[in-house]
Design an enzyme around this catalytic site. Structure first.
Site, PDB file in Angstrom:
ATOM      1  N   GLU A 177       0.817  -1.225   0.000  1.00 39.22           N
ATOM      2  CA  GLU A 177       0.000   0.000   0.000  1.00 39.22           C
ATOM      3  C   GLU A 177       0.847   1.270   0.000  1.00 39.22           C
ATOM      4  O   GLU A 177       1.222   1.774   1.061  1.00 39.22           O
ATOM      5  CB  GLU A 177      -0.940  -0.003   1.221  1.00 39.22           C
ATOM      6  CG  GLU A 177      -1.845   1.227   1.285  1.00 39.22           C
ATOM      7  CD  GLU A 177      -2.773   1.233   2.496  1.00 39.22           C
ATOM      8  OE1 GLU A 177      -2.668   0.339   3.357  1.00 39.22           O
ATOM      9  OE2 GLU A 177      -3.607   2.146   2.586  1.00 39.22           O
ATOM     10  N   LYS A 219      -2.349  -2.051  -3.240  1.00 39.29           N
ATOM     11  CA  LYS A 219      -3.416  -1.224  -2.647  1.00 39.29           C
ATOM     12  C   LYS A 219      -3.042   0.247  -2.815  1.00 39.29           C
ATOM     13  O   LYS A 219      -2.413   0.853  -1.937  1.00 39.29           O
ATOM     14  CB  LYS A 219      -3.608  -1.583  -1.164  1.00 39.29           C
ATOM     15  CG  LYS A 219      -4.627  -0.709  -0.445  1.00 39.29           C
ATOM     16  CD  LYS A 219      -5.020  -1.267   0.920  1.00 39.29           C
ATOM     17  CE  LYS A 219      -5.872  -0.272   1.674  1.00 39.29           C
ATOM     18  NZ  LYS A 219      -6.497  -0.822   2.874  1.00 39.29           N
TER      19      LYS A 219
END
Ligand code: 5MM
Length: 375
Positions: A177, A219
């Site tokens: 992420e 992500k």
């Protein structure tokens, strides 16, 4: 590392048009959200809230995996059933946040680097033994005058890649992420430029650290204008006679949705290798309904031409209405669960390109009210 197992888990996380529910707020973040609503900031209140989430009827119809926090993965329902059992019984894959937070990056004013590599091999072994099959690490990249710096991007990308390699060694799928923050005055174009630059460096580091791309999930943020970007104002001053009125530019909404969808997908196509099975967006503080609409537009306009699945890994854009309805009161649990399930369903519909604003009025008046209030 069992490559097949990693690939199977990564595929399962984005299968059947489902997505991830991030419920990995650290204690300070969770407490901050509780404080805003006057909910007690205690371990018991956090446990009760997480029990509400994991026991939501029908959650597994839209959610493939949940991201837990160290405190939560060890917690139990009031009746003593471990959350991990409740989650797996619902057909949901348990995951765990393993970073220890973003800290000031030395020599780089206003920038952060995410920590947590020390001892990570041991922590992953424990979480995996408990039943976690995927993990998450979030890097934050701020946009502003002269930032992000190369030093900040490289430090975060290196840490993400080292984390991802350790996860795969432990048989755990890494959710990678790198979040380019919405805070700031930057334009959508600047966000696209920074996001592409960050993703290129991240994938370069993932390659250098020998991370198997088929066994991971990305992500990222959506490509959005900064929250205080002048071009992004959705209200306009209009003069009628001597009077000044603020007019909400609702007609801009669909245009905005398509613009974000196009900029996001074009950016990802430049920087994300086709071997990655899925991209699960964070919501980053976007209004709930807008996050669904933008994901929907990406799938409507591009899905048939993309190498990876476009999914979601939202925290606030799924949880916010439920939290506002719950207010820490047992009597509100069922209504809050309905609101949670509704947002999860809307996002599953968005993966199919079937989300419409009309879905929002299918919920009861109190849920709709909470959804509006959170904007
Ligand atoms: C960006 O945050 C992630 C996604 O959440 P949103 O959809 O609300 O943007 C989320 O998983 C996040 O990493 C945790 O909620 C943040 O927890 P801490 O406490 O570590 O900041």
């Amino acid at each position: 590392m069992n490559a097949q197992q990693l690939m199977d888990t990564a595929k399962a996380l984005v299968a059947d048009d489902k997505g991830l529910l991030a419920m990995d707020e650290s204690t300070p973040t969770c407490n901050k959200r509780f404080a805003r609503l006057g909910i007690p900031q205690t371990e018991e209140a956090r446990r009760a809230y997480r029990e509400l989430i994991v026991t939501t009827p029908g959650l597994g119809e839209s959610i493939s995996g949940v991201i837990l926090y160290d405190e939560t993965i060890r917690q139990k329902k009031e009746d003593g059933t471990p959350f991990l059992k409740v989650i797996t019984d619902a057909g949901i894959i348990p995951g765990i946040k393993v970073d220890t937070g973003a800290k000031a990056l030395a020599g780089h004013h206003g920038e952060k680097v995410t920590e947590g590599l020390d001892g990570l091999r041991g922590r992953l072994a424990e979480y995996s033994q408990m039943g976690a099959r995927f993990a998450k690490w979030r890097a934050v990249i701020a946009v502003g005058d002269g930032i992000p710096s190369r030093g900040c991007i490289e430090a975060n990308a290196h840490a993400l890649a080292r984390y991802a390699a350790l996860c795969q060694e432990a048989g755990v799928v890494p959710v990678v992420e790198p979040e380019v923050l919405m805070d700031g005055e930057h334009t959508l174009e600047r966000c696209r430029e920074v996001t592409e630059q960050v993703l290129r460096v991240v994938f370069n580091q993932l390659y250098t650290q020998r991370v198997m791309l088929e066994g991971m999930i990305l992500k990222p943020n959506m490509v959005l204008p900064g929250l205080t970007c002048a071009q992004h104002e959705d209200v306009e001053e209009v003069a009628i006679g001597e009077q000044q009125y603020q007019v909400r530019l609702t007609c801009r909404q669909q245009e905005d949705v398509n613009e974000v969808a196009d900029a996001t997908v074009r950016c990802l196509l430049q920087a994300v290798p086709a071997a990655v099975p899925g991209i699960a967006f964070l919501s980053g503080g976007q209004p709930n309904e807008l996050a669904s609409a933008r994901l929907n537009a990406m799938n409507v306009r591009f899905a048939s031409r993309l190498p990876w699945a476009l999914a979601f890994s939202f925290a606030r854009a799924i949880q916010q209405p439920a939290l506002e309805i719950w207010q820490g009161q047992q009597a509100n649990v069922s209504s809050a669960q309905k609101a949670l399930c509704h947002r999860a369903r809307c996002n599953r519909a968005a993966r199919r390109g079937e989300y419409t604003p009309a879905m929002e009025v299918e919920v009861g008046p109190e849920q709709h009210h909470a959804a509006q209030a959170s904007h």
